[in-house]
Design an enzyme around this catalytic site. Structure first.
Site, PDB file in Angstrom:
ATOM      1  N   LYS A 106     148.292   0.905 -28.937  1.00  0.00           N
ATOM      2  CA  LYS A 106     146.947   0.349 -28.737  1.00  0.00           C
ATOM      3  C   LYS A 106     146.905  -0.293 -27.369  1.00  0.00           C
ATOM      4  CE  LYS A 106     143.023  -0.125 -30.959  1.00  0.00           C
ATOM      5  NZ  LYS A 106     142.434   0.776 -31.972  1.00  0.00           N
TER       6      LYS A 106
HETATM    7  P1  NAD Z   1     131.490  -0.952 -30.638  1.00  0.00           P
HETATM    8  O1  NAD Z   1     131.761  -1.798 -29.470  1.00  0.00           O
HETATM    9  O2  NAD Z   1     130.831   0.368 -30.459  1.00  0.00           O
HETATM   10  O3  NAD Z   1     130.622  -1.746 -31.722  1.00  0.00           O
HETATM   11  C1  NAD Z   1     130.922  -3.019 -32.204  1.00  0.00           C
HETATM   12  C2  NAD Z   1     129.607  -3.624 -32.680  1.00  0.00           C
HETATM   13  O4  NAD Z   1     129.872  -4.856 -33.324  1.00  0.00           O
HETATM   14  C3  NAD Z   1     128.644  -3.903 -31.533  1.00  0.00           C
HETATM   15  O5  NAD Z   1     127.351  -3.461 -31.883  1.00  0.00           O
HETATM   16  C4  NAD Z   1     128.714  -5.416 -31.378  1.00  0.00           C
HETATM   17  O6  NAD Z   1     127.525  -5.986 -30.884  1.00  0.00           O
HETATM   18  C5  NAD Z   1     128.996  -5.845 -32.809  1.00  0.00           C
HETATM   19  N1  NAD Z   1     129.660  -7.139 -32.913  1.00  0.00           N
HETATM   20  C6  NAD Z   1     130.654  -7.631 -32.144  1.00  0.00           C
HETATM   21  N2  NAD Z   1     130.998  -8.850 -32.550  1.00  0.00           N
HETATM   22  C7  NAD Z   1     130.217  -9.124 -33.609  1.00  0.00           C
HETATM   23  C8  NAD Z   1     130.104 -10.244 -34.480  1.00  0.00           C
HETATM   24  N3  NAD Z   1     130.881 -11.311 -34.340  1.00  0.00           N
HETATM   25  N4  NAD Z   1     129.182 -10.190 -35.481  1.00  0.00           N
HETATM   26  C9  NAD Z   1     128.394  -9.110 -35.633  1.00  0.00           C
HETATM   27  N5  NAD Z   1     128.462  -8.033 -34.842  1.00  0.00           N
HETATM   28  C10 NAD Z   1     129.358  -8.036 -33.841  1.00  0.00           C
HETATM   29  O7  NAD Z   1     132.907  -0.795 -31.378  1.00  0.00           O
HETATM   30  P2  NAD Z   1     133.345   0.314 -32.426  1.00  0.00           P
HETATM   31  O8  NAD Z   1     134.024   1.399 -31.682  1.00  0.00           O
HETATM   32  O9  NAD Z   1     132.223   0.613 -33.343  1.00  0.00           O
HETATM   33  O10 NAD Z   1     134.501  -0.470 -33.208  1.00  0.00           O
HETATM   34  C11 NAD Z   1     134.217  -1.375 -34.262  1.00  0.00           C
HETATM   35  C12 NAD Z   1     135.472  -1.589 -35.095  1.00  0.00           C
HETATM   36  O11 NAD Z   1     135.927  -0.321 -35.581  1.00  0.00           O
HETATM   37  C13 NAD Z   1     136.653  -2.199 -34.332  1.00  0.00           C
HETATM   38  O12 NAD Z   1     137.390  -2.988 -35.232  1.00  0.00           O
HETATM   39  C14 NAD Z   1     137.472  -0.982 -33.957  1.00  0.00           C
HETATM   40  O13 NAD Z   1     138.838  -1.292 -33.755  1.00  0.00           O
HETATM   41  C15 NAD Z   1     137.285  -0.134 -35.198  1.00  0.00           C
HETATM   42  N6  NAD Z   1     137.540   1.294 -34.976  1.00  0.00           N
HETATM   43  C16 NAD Z   1     136.839   2.008 -34.063  1.00  0.00           C
HETATM   44  C17 NAD Z   1     137.094   3.370 -33.915  1.00  0.00           C
HETATM   45  C18 NAD Z   1     136.307   4.243 -32.978  1.00  0.00           C
HETATM   46  O14 NAD Z   1     136.473   5.471 -33.031  1.00  0.00           O
HETATM   47  N7  NAD Z   1     135.433   3.719 -32.145  1.00  0.00           N
HETATM   48  C19 NAD Z   1     138.104   3.977 -34.672  1.00  0.00           C
HETATM   49  C20 NAD Z   1     138.800   3.213 -35.605  1.00  0.00           C
HETATM   50  C21 NAD Z   1     138.503   1.868 -35.755  1.00  0.00           C
END
Ligand code: NAD
Length: 475
Positions: A106
């Site tokens: 990561k």
């Molecule tokens: P992203 O940045 O696209 O979206 C995150 C969203 O959460 C944003 O809309 C942001 O405004 C919101 N957010 C942030 N802090 C917040 C809070 N305290 N309260 C409410 N909303 C909040 O990120 P993502 O890629 O969607 O990732 C989200 C989660 O999923 C993370 O934990 C990431 O590790 C996990 N994840 C992502 C992927 C991927 O393919 N993108 C894969 C596996 C896991």
């Protein structure tokens, strides 16, 4: 005096230790699997806006029992070594659980991506890539990043291009990152993959009466009340697919600036458009707004989907969580302390390691596509269509010859005569992965009396597979 809260990494370690204690691992192997092999910290300067700005980045490699190692790159001001190491460990277990042949890694850059314009972000990302490349922390055969919070296709395209310039003779250079746009070697269906995987995981859950019963649920996803935290890449796609395709009701969406509630169901596309236009959920006309987003995690619902950040459900609010099922779309949204409280309350948790594995699964397909230098389905699609056409024509001829005069419905004929394109193949591979992994977890959960939750079952499956690799390596 207030007790110190458990850190994300301690949570992951505690969950791992609990599962490992139920297994008979050879001496020392538990420790070998648990520890993070290495974490590289880099500080680099970029001249921007007339002065040099120094940025701090990390790339952590948890386990190299399989290579390349794989894991996203996060852009956030909260990025720190502890977090990156916890996320890298989760990647190791996740890859083992869903059988993608990677070790866990990561990365992260401590930066607020919204504070920089596109040109500036590109320069910062290219410089970060250079620093990673110098240490083989980005490479098609050793370490393959992907998008995570705060990064997406755009950043992956910059990273792939920066890597290619540094390694112009590497024919596999494109495979150095996944999650790229289609035009830069990406694969159809990667952007939606993690949200799509959340949907497939829930569909599989709802196919098993015995596990539904444990959560006090029955029926189908249609009409189920769903609370979603975070309408980013993962949360948006999960919410959109669940509402548009499975007719679940998204009754509440929590974002950084507050929460929107609508008991009749929120129009997810409209809300996403509003967030894009205004930067938050406030002012959205399709529901009631409140500033207290955290409190909305406690709203009564059937399914809670934390899809934002880690540790949002901890020992402070766990007792007040009022749902039947939690699906951890984000990594680590439930701390180890909260996990125990929720289980005590009878809430079933579909663990992150499985729930959000759609992203790495489709990343694996993209990596394979890049190495094979050909898009999925290109060789066989028209051949499949020709064979389907032969069958249809023969059926129609038989029907006419025998005087039965059957006609195939137009919809069926069109669907049957169209060979699968890349997107359909990706969805099929993802669906298969989510279904098969669920069955493996369920087998352990239902048949081992010492395993009383799905998270422990997921760890047991993952640890068993990793230990088999180490044992066959002769360590
Ligand atoms: P992203 O940045 O696209 O979206 C995150 C969203 O959460 C944003 O809309 C942001 O405004 C919101 N957010 C942030 N802090 C917040 C809070 N305290 N309260 C409410 N909303 C909040 O990120 P993502 O890629 O969607 O990732 C989200 C989660 O999923 C993370 O934990 C990431 O590790 C996990 N994840 C992502 C992927 C991927 O393919 N993108 C894969 C596996 C896991």
């Amino acid at each position: 005096m207030a007790l110190k809260k458990i850190s994300f990494r301690d949570s992951v370690e505690r969950m791992f230790t609990h599962a490992a204690s139920l297994m008979e691992l050879s001496p020392g192997l538990e420790q070998k699997i648990r520890v993070c092999n290495s974490t590289y910290t880099v500080r680099f300067g970029v001249r921007l806006r007339g002065q040099i700005h120094t940025f701090t980045g990390y790339r952590s490699v948890h386990s190299e029992h399989m290579e390349p190692v794989k894991g996203g790159i996060r852009y956030s001001l909260d990025v720190n070594q502890d977090e990156v190491e916890a996320l890298a460990a989760l990647m190791t277990y996740k890859c083992a659980l869903v059988e993608v042949p990677f070790g866990g890694s990561k990365g992260g850059l401590r930066i607020d991506p919204r504070a920089w314009n596109e040109d500036e972000l590109e320069r910062i990302t290219r410089r970060f890539t250079y620093e990673l490349s110098r240490r083989n922390l980005i490479s098609p055969s050793q370490n393959v990043p992907a998008p995570d919070m705060g990064t997406g296709e755009r950043e992956m395209a910059w990273m792939a291009d920066a890597y290619k310039r540094l390694h112009p003779d590497d024919i596999n250079a494109k495979a150095c990152v996944t999650g790229k746009p289609r035009t830069a070697g990406g694969i159809d269906g990667r952007v939606e993959a993690t949200g799509r995987g959340v949907q497939f995981a829930l569909r599989e859950f709802f196919r098993h009466d015995d596990v539904m019963k444990r959560a006090g649920l029955s029926g189908t996803l249609a009409g189920k009340r769903v609370v979603v935290q975070g309408l980013g890449n993962v949360g948006y796609h999960a919410a959109q697919f669940l509402s548009a395709e499975d007719r679940a009701l998204i009754t509440c969406v929590i974002e950084r600036d507050g929460v929107i509630r609508n008991p009749l169901g929120i129009n997810i596309d409209a809300l996403r458009g509003h967030i894009r236009a205004t930067g938050g959920v406030k002012g959205f006309v399709g529901g009631d707004f409140s500033e207290d987003g955290l409190r909305a995690l406690e709203d009564e619902c059937d399914i809670l989907v934390p899809a934002a950040i880690e540790s949002v459900i901890d020992e402070d609010n766990a007792a007040r969580i009022n749902c039947k099922l939690i699906i951890e779309a984000a990594n680590g949204p439930v701390t180890a302390d909260a996990d125990a409280i929720l289980r005590e309350k009878g809430i079933v948790i579909i663990p992150d390691m499985y729930a959000n594995a759609g992203g790495v699964t489709v990343s694996y397909f993209e990596w394979v596509k890049n190495l094979s230098q050909i898009s999925l389905g290109r060789l066989e699609r028209r051949y499949e269509e020709a064979r389907a056409r032969m069958l249809v024509e023969e059926l129609e001829r038989l029907s006419a010859d025998t005087g039965l005069n059957w006609t195939l419905s137009r919809g069926f004929k069109e669907a049957f005569l169209t060979g699968a394109d890349e997107l359909e193949l990706v969805r099929s591979g993802l669906d298969d992965t989510m279904r098969e992994s669920f069955k493996k977890m369920k087998e352990v959960w239902m048949n081992n009396p010492k395993v009383d939750d799905m998270r422990t079952a997921a760890y047991v499956v993952a640890i068993r597979r990793i230990s088999n690799v180490y044992n066959s390596l002769g360590l």
